[in-house]
Design a protein around this motif. Structure first.
Motif, PDB file in Angstrom:
ATOM      1  N   ARG A   1       3.776   6.368  -5.124  1.00 50.52           N
ATOM      2  CA  ARG A   1       4.072   6.499  -6.542  1.00 50.52           C
ATOM      3  C   ARG A   1       2.903   7.096  -7.328  1.00 50.52           C
ATOM      4  N   PHE A   2       1.687   6.788  -6.937  1.00 54.62           N
ATOM      5  CA  PHE A   2       0.520   7.191  -7.715  1.00 54.62           C
ATOM      6  C   PHE A   2      -0.353   8.204  -6.983  1.00 54.62           C
ATOM      7  N   GLU A   3       0.269   9.268  -6.556  1.00 53.73           N
ATOM      8  CA  GLU A   3      -0.421  10.430  -5.997  1.00 53.73           C
ATOM      9  C   GLU A   3      -1.362  10.070  -4.861  1.00 53.73           C
ATOM     10  N   ASN A   4      -0.876   9.233  -3.953  1.00 57.19           N
ATOM     11  CA  ASN A   4      -1.613   8.888  -2.752  1.00 57.19           C
ATOM     12  C   ASN A   4      -2.949   8.181  -3.008  1.00 57.19           C
ATOM     13  N   SER A   5      -3.115   7.628  -4.183  1.00 59.69           N
ATOM     14  CA  SER A   5      -4.319   6.838  -4.455  1.00 59.69           C
ATOM     15  C   SER A   5      -4.113   5.425  -3.923  1.00 59.69           C
ATOM     16  N   ASN A   6      -5.135   4.899  -3.275  1.00 58.25           N
ATOM     17  CA  ASN A   6      -5.015   3.531  -2.749  1.00 58.25           C
ATOM     18  C   ASN A   6      -5.951   2.557  -3.460  1.00 58.25           C
ATOM     19  N   GLU A   7      -6.379   2.953  -4.701  1.00 58.57           N
ATOM     20  CA  GLU A   7      -7.189   2.068  -5.508  1.00 58.57           C
ATOM     21  C   GLU A   7      -6.792   2.224  -6.972  1.00 58.57           C
ATOM     22  N   MET A   8      -7.052   1.161  -7.765  1.00 58.78           N
ATOM     23  CA  MET A   8      -6.749   1.229  -9.198  1.00 58.78           C
ATOM     24  C   MET A   8      -8.017   1.379 -10.028  1.00 58.78           C
ATOM     25  N   PHE A   9      -7.835   1.866 -11.266  1.00 60.13           N
ATOM     26  CA  PHE A   9      -8.924   2.031 -12.254  1.00 60.13           C
ATOM     27  C   PHE A   9     -10.054   2.895 -11.734  1.00 60.13           C
ATOM     28  N   LEU A  10      -9.682   3.993 -11.079  1.00 62.13           N
ATOM     29  CA  LEU A  10     -10.689   4.931 -10.608  1.00 62.13           C
ATOM     30  C   LEU A  10     -11.176   5.782 -11.790  1.00 62.13           C
ATOM     31  N   LYS A  11     -12.415   6.210 -11.749  1.00 63.00           N
ATOM     32  CA  LYS A  11     -12.972   7.059 -12.806  1.00 63.00           C
ATOM     33  C   LYS A  11     -12.477   8.493 -12.632  1.00 63.00           C
TER      34      LYS A  11
ATOM     35  N   THR B   1       0.825  -1.206   0.000  1.00 65.26           N
ATOM     36  CA  THR B   1       0.000   0.000   0.000  1.00 65.26           C
ATOM     37  C   THR B   1       0.858   1.254   0.000  1.00 65.26           C
ATOM     38  N   GLU B   2       1.895   1.247   0.823  1.00 62.02           N
ATOM     39  CA  GLU B   2       2.771   2.416   0.915  1.00 62.02           C
ATOM     40  C   GLU B   2       3.490   2.680  -0.411  1.00 62.02           C
ATOM     41  N   ASP B   3       3.996   1.631  -1.032  1.00 64.98           N
ATOM     42  CA  ASP B   3       4.697   1.789  -2.307  1.00 64.98           C
ATOM     43  C   ASP B   3       3.767   2.353  -3.379  1.00 64.98           C
ATOM     44  N   PHE B   4       2.554   1.851  -3.431  1.00 63.97           N
ATOM     45  CA  PHE B   4       1.599   2.265  -4.459  1.00 63.97           C
ATOM     46  C   PHE B   4       1.167   3.712  -4.265  1.00 63.97           C
ATOM     47  N   THR B   5       0.789   4.050  -3.038  1.00 63.98           N
ATOM     48  CA  THR B   5       0.284   5.404  -2.783  1.00 63.98           C
ATOM     49  C   THR B   5       1.374   6.454  -2.949  1.00 63.98           C
TER      50      THR B   5
END
Length: 225
Positions: free
Chosen positions: A215-225, A209-213
């Motif tokens: 790198r991707f602007e603190n988003s903790n979910e994928m394929f958001l609209k 979770t830490e690595d993903f958020t």
């Protein structure tokens, strides 16, 4: 391999059954004495939560043959489902098992500490025997040897009786009876929760979770609209 909850806490059962479908519930007089409400209320509440594939094991309190049989029949009649009546391994208990089998009532012989107790219960017609794993060890026995002997003896002589191992204190004991070929185990709610818990797993999840958020602007979910 079937896994049951040993307890009467309906909230604990709902929580555990929601993410890891259980195969039933076992109770005994000591469990019910510590629970909320009357013994009858606790048993009925658990029974209402179970589906047709999940088994329920309820133990008699009586210790004499006639009373055991009468109590077993009352329990069976009170529950609108198939139930396994737990009977302690004793001369009166095995006599009750034989009588109840003739009446079409399934039994689980409990309080098993030795291989020969299990064999005599099987010969009496018990559907299950319930060896007490941790208590065997506490009584200076060797639960691993006892369980292997019971499983092998049942296979050798073609007994239809199944082994429902009980009284566990840690997951190592659970793995040990699985290796021996036990068909079913019943575990406390606390031990059931620990079956999938490992601190390193928690650490890994946190790192993902830490690595993903980061790198991707603190988003903790994928394929958001």
């Amino acid at each position: 391999m079937k896994i049951l909850m040993d307890g009467s806490d309906v909230d604990a059962f709902r929580y555990l059954n929601d993410y890891s479908p259980l195969d039933g519930v076992t109770t005994n007089p000591s469990i019910l004495a510590k629970g909320k409400g009357t013994a009858e209320e606790q048993v009925l509440q658990i029974a209402d939560l179970l589906d047709k594939q999940q088994n329920l094991h309820v133990q008699v309190v009586s210790v004499k043959y006639e009373q055991m049989v009468e109590e077993a029949k009352r329990i069976s009649k009170a529950l609108s489902r198939n139930v396994f009546i737990k009977i302690p391994v004793s001369p009166d208990g095995l006599k009750a098992v034989r009588s109840l089998r003739g009446d079409g009532i399934n039994t689980t012989v409990t309080g098993v500490y030795t291989t020969m107790q299990a064999v005599m219960a099987a010969k009496a017609g018990a559907a299950y025997v319930a060896p007490y794993i941790n208590r065997i060890d506490l009584a200076h026995g060797n639960s691993e040897i006892v369980i292997k002997q019971i499983v092998q003896t049942f296979r050798t002589y073609g007994f239809s009786t199944k082994v429902l191992a009980a009284s566990f204190k840690n997951t190592r004991q659970v793995i040990s009876v699985m290796e021996a070929g036990v068909e079913e185990v019943t575990l406390s709610a606390d031990l059931l929760k620990n079956l999938i818990h490992h601190k390193e797993t928690d650490t890994s999840i946190e790192a993902f979770t830490e690595d993903f958020t980061s790198r991707f602007e603190n988003s903790n979910e994928m394929f958001l609209k």
